[in-house]
Scaffold this motif. Sequence first.
Motif, mmCIF file in Angstrom:
data_model
loop_
_atom_site.group_PDB
_atom_site.id
_atom_site.type_symbol
_atom_site.label_atom_id
_atom_site.label_comp_id
_atom_site.label_asym_id
_atom_site.label_seq_id
_atom_site.Cartn_x
_atom_site.Cartn_y
_atom_site.Cartn_z
ATOM 1 N N VAL A 147 0.861 -1.186 0.000
ATOM 2 C CA VAL A 147 0.000 0.000 0.000
ATOM 3 C C VAL A 147 0.896 1.234 0.000
ATOM 4 N N LYS A 148 0.560 2.174 -0.857
ATOM 5 C CA LYS A 148 1.358 3.406 -0.967
ATOM 6 C C LYS A 148 0.404 4.591 -0.914
ATOM 7 N N PHE A 149 0.423 5.328 0.211
ATOM 8 C CA PHE A 149 -0.428 6.508 0.371
ATOM 9 C C PHE A 149 0.316 7.727 -0.178
ATOM 10 N N GLN A 150 0.156 7.976 -1.458
ATOM 11 C CA GLN A 150 0.938 9.044 -2.100
ATOM 12 C C GLN A 150 0.579 10.426 -1.567
ATOM 13 N N ASN A 151 -0.649 10.590 -1.115
ATOM 14 C CA ASN A 151 -1.073 11.864 -0.530
ATOM 15 C C ASN A 151 -1.314 11.739 0.969
ATOM 16 N N GLY A 152 -0.665 10.731 1.575
ATOM 17 C CA GLY A 152 -0.891 10.494 2.986
ATOM 18 C C GLY A 152 -2.294 9.944 3.206
ATOM 19 N N LEU A 153 -2.700 9.838 4.471
ATOM 20 C CA LEU A 153 -4.049 9.355 4.783
ATOM 21 C C LEU A 153 -4.537 10.029 6.055
ATOM 22 N N GLU A 154 -5.584 10.827 5.913
ATOM 23 C CA GLU A 154 -6.216 11.466 7.069
ATOM 24 C C GLU A 154 -7.437 10.683 7.519
ATOM 25 N N CYS A 155 -8.237 10.254 6.535
ATOM 26 C CA CYS A 155 -9.438 9.498 6.874
ATOM 27 C C CYS A 155 -9.814 8.611 5.699
ATOM 28 N N THR A 206 -25.795 -22.921 14.740
ATOM 29 C CA THR A 206 -26.863 -22.160 14.077
ATOM 30 C C THR A 206 -26.591 -21.914 12.604
ATOM 31 N N GLY A 207 -25.330 -22.027 12.189
ATOM 32 C CA GLY A 207 -24.983 -21.726 10.799
ATOM 33 C C GLY A 207 -24.829 -20.233 10.539
ATOM 34 N N GLU A 208 -24.997 -19.405 11.577
ATOM 35 C CA GLU A 208 -24.859 -17.958 11.421
ATOM 36 C C GLU A 208 -23.387 -17.551 11.479
ATOM 37 N N PHE A 209 -23.070 -16.421 10.826
ATOM 38 C CA PHE A 209 -21.695 -15.914 10.808
ATOM 39 C C PHE A 209 -21.560 -14.750 11.788
ATOM 40 N N GLU A 210 -20.396 -14.678 12.414
ATOM 41 C CA GLU A 210 -20.099 -13.590 13.349
ATOM 42 C C GLU A 210 -18.681 -13.085 13.095
ATOM 43 N N GLU A 211 -18.527 -11.766 13.088
ATOM 44 C CA GLU A 211 -17.202 -11.177 12.870
ATOM 45 C C GLU A 211 -16.357 -11.308 14.128
ATOM 46 N N LYS A 212 -15.108 -11.724 13.953
ATOM 47 C CA LYS A 212 -14.138 -11.816 15.042
ATOM 48 C C LYS A 212 -13.033 -10.791 14.775
ATOM 49 N N HIS A 213 -12.880 -9.839 15.695
ATOM 50 C CA HIS A 213 -11.934 -8.727 15.506
ATOM 51 C C HIS A 213 -10.683 -8.945 16.355
ATOM 52 N N LEU A 214 -9.521 -8.678 15.764
ATOM 53 C CA LEU A 214 -8.270 -8.712 16.525
ATOM 54 C C LEU A 214 -8.344 -7.680 17.641
ATOM 55 N N LYS A 215 -8.066 -8.106 18.879
ATOM 56 C CA LYS A 215 -8.232 -7.232 20.047
ATOM 57 C C LYS A 215 -7.322 -6.011 19.998
ATOM 58 N N ASN A 216 -6.054 -6.225 19.701
ATOM 59 C CA ASN A 216 -5.075 -5.127 19.730
ATOM 60 C C ASN A 216 -4.387 -5.007 18.372
ATOM 61 N N PRO A 217 -5.069 -4.424 17.392
ATOM 62 C CA PRO A 217 -4.469 -4.316 16.064
ATOM 63 C C PRO A 217 -3.327 -3.308 16.047
ATOM 64 N N PRO A 218 -2.288 -3.542 15.243
ATOM 65 C CA PRO A 218 -1.181 -2.577 15.137
ATOM 66 C C PRO A 218 -1.602 -1.356 14.332
ATOM 67 N N SER A 219 -0.763 -0.328 14.348
ATOM 68 C CA SER A 219 -1.028 0.904 13.599
ATOM 69 C C SER A 219 -0.454 0.813 12.196
ATOM 70 N N ALA A 220 -1.122 1.478 11.266
ATOM 71 C CA ALA A 220 -0.675 1.499 9.874
ATOM 72 C C ALA A 220 0.355 2.598 9.662
ATOM 73 N N LYS A 221 1.160 2.446 8.613
ATOM 74 C CA LYS A 221 2.114 3.474 8.200
ATOM 75 C C LYS A 221 1.511 4.228 7.026
ATOM 76 N N VAL A 222 1.395 5.533 7.159
ATOM 77 C CA VAL A 222 0.617 6.299 6.183
ATOM 78 C C VAL A 222 1.450 7.358 5.454
ATOM 79 N N ASP A 223 2.784 7.204 5.422
ATOM 80 C CA ASP A 223 3.615 8.130 4.649
ATOM 81 C C ASP A 223 3.574 7.724 3.176
ATOM 82 N N PRO A 224 4.144 8.535 2.265
ATOM 83 C CA PRO A 224 4.026 8.269 0.827
ATOM 84 C C PRO A 224 4.874 7.117 0.291
#
Length: 583
Positions: A147-155, A206-224
């Motif tokens: 991933v390459k954020f050429q204009n950075g990433l604010e949101c 039940t056959g139903e699906f449930e999302e499982k989220h990583l508890k402590n996700p790392p931070s992304a690098k958002v430079d160009p």
Amino acid sequence: MKSLALVPLVLALASTAVVAHEGHDHSHSHDAPVVSDQQAASEPIAVPKNPRFSPVSIKAPLWEQFTGDWKVRWIASETKKTVDGVEDDELLRYRGQWNVEVPTKRPGFEGDAGLVVKTAAAHHAISHKFAEPLDNTGKTLVVQYEVKFQNGLECGGAYMKLLTASDNFVPEKFEDKTPYTIMFGPDKCGYTNKVHFIFRHKNPLTGEFEEKHLKNPPSAKVDPSSHLYTLIVRPDNSFEVLIDNENASKGSLLTEFEPPVNPPKEIEDPEDKKPEDWVEDAKIPDPEAKKPEDWDEEAPFEIVDVDAKKPADWYDDEPAFIADPDAVKPEDWDDEEDGDWTPPQVSNPKCEKAGCGEWKPPMKKNPEYKGKWKAPMIDNPAYKGVWKPRLIPNPKYYEDLTPSNFNTIGALGFELWTMQDEILFDNIYVGNSVEDAKKAADIWAAKFKLEEAANAQEQEEKRKEAGQQGPNTSFPKTLDEALKRLDQFVGLAKKDPLAAIKSDYVVSGALGAVFSVPLFIAISFLFGGSPKPEKTNKSTKAEKKEDDDEKEEDEAPKKSEKSEGGAKKRNKKKAASTAEDDE
């Protein structure tokens, strides 16, 4: 004597020249002209072209370098917005545009193109359907991409979705509700910055699906620069998230996700109720305790110190503040327009030691103060502890010991909303080989070096534009160059020693290594010209008078500034101009 003092320095610089010469590629001509960093700074920099991009062959369910006819493989969503339950043919839900192109910021390999988000503040959706569904049952799953954020990433997001295999999947209808198996990648908005790892788990009861989220996700690098995101999930349920080939998170699918994969064996009985006579108070006031007869609840916390005496140097009739005696009415003050001018108030110097005005004795802590009486606390004989409902077997309990056997994956998609455009994706790998993923990671590593070199060149050019040329840190390659740089250093040191040190770290370092501080001062004296003649008493008096005059001139604007503090209205521009003229 001057020549003798230079001998150690010349020898030191000559030794650095010899070392640099020995490390030099002898295939080049020794007669090539020497160009110092100062000369190079004033001439255009010859930037060599980056190596040409060459595709690498890796066999995997998905290995994408965006070569050839990418539009055949990658299909943008054409999903329409729904208004009152009806699709509006005129309104595209995903209006964000996509294109495959080379980066515009910090280029890597020449001709190396990637998939680029082209529309700011828009929803984007695009997908690539696998030739064959990927079933990783009992296998290691590896997901990796750049991933390459050429204009950075604010949101915005830059995560991928590994879409669940389905005969009903139509790339043109891809949307946020399309079922996925894994979501992985960067997402940032404001202070929230994380690398998602979410998987959808099927409840075997039940056959139903449930999302499982990583508890402590790392931070992304958002430079160009390009950054590499890798997810590895092994058959033993262990996982690892790498960012730029370095571990950012690891653990087990069974313990590091919320909600947990497997529910608890027992749960609190929802029908159980706390008995009415259950006592949870561990302490109670002593019912037999009585307030002492001499306990005065009305006594104040503080009383007047009757033993205090007024200081002898206290001024009863002096005000605490007086008009500033040094304040001067501004020349541009207009009484008719600005009103009567009054000098600002300053502390009365007579009050600095003891005080001024009406003297009152200070307050002190009341030794008789006891406050409101309360009975002491004792253990509650009726205490039963904190009530909890009883535990019963969980009717929804199940145990899945192989959550790493994800649902079959049939496609990869990017379904994003982002405020920034020019987000570039490249070298996407989805498969079962850690070794193949490492081959792809080697491509990123080589590219990243080129991008960082481009970044360094960009920063250097910015410094030059701002007149902030960097110091010379290269070693002299010949004795002639060493002597020339020594001459430049000494010439600059006569005018500004600090600037000389900042201009050439090598020469200043050699000086520090060869000479002690007193000897360096002596050399500066040798190069600094003849000493000034001693002053006579007459000249000293004259100079003292000049100093006194300059001091008065310096204090004049300060007095003016004080007077402006009590003014009701100012012409700031004119006052600033007057102060500059006075100086």
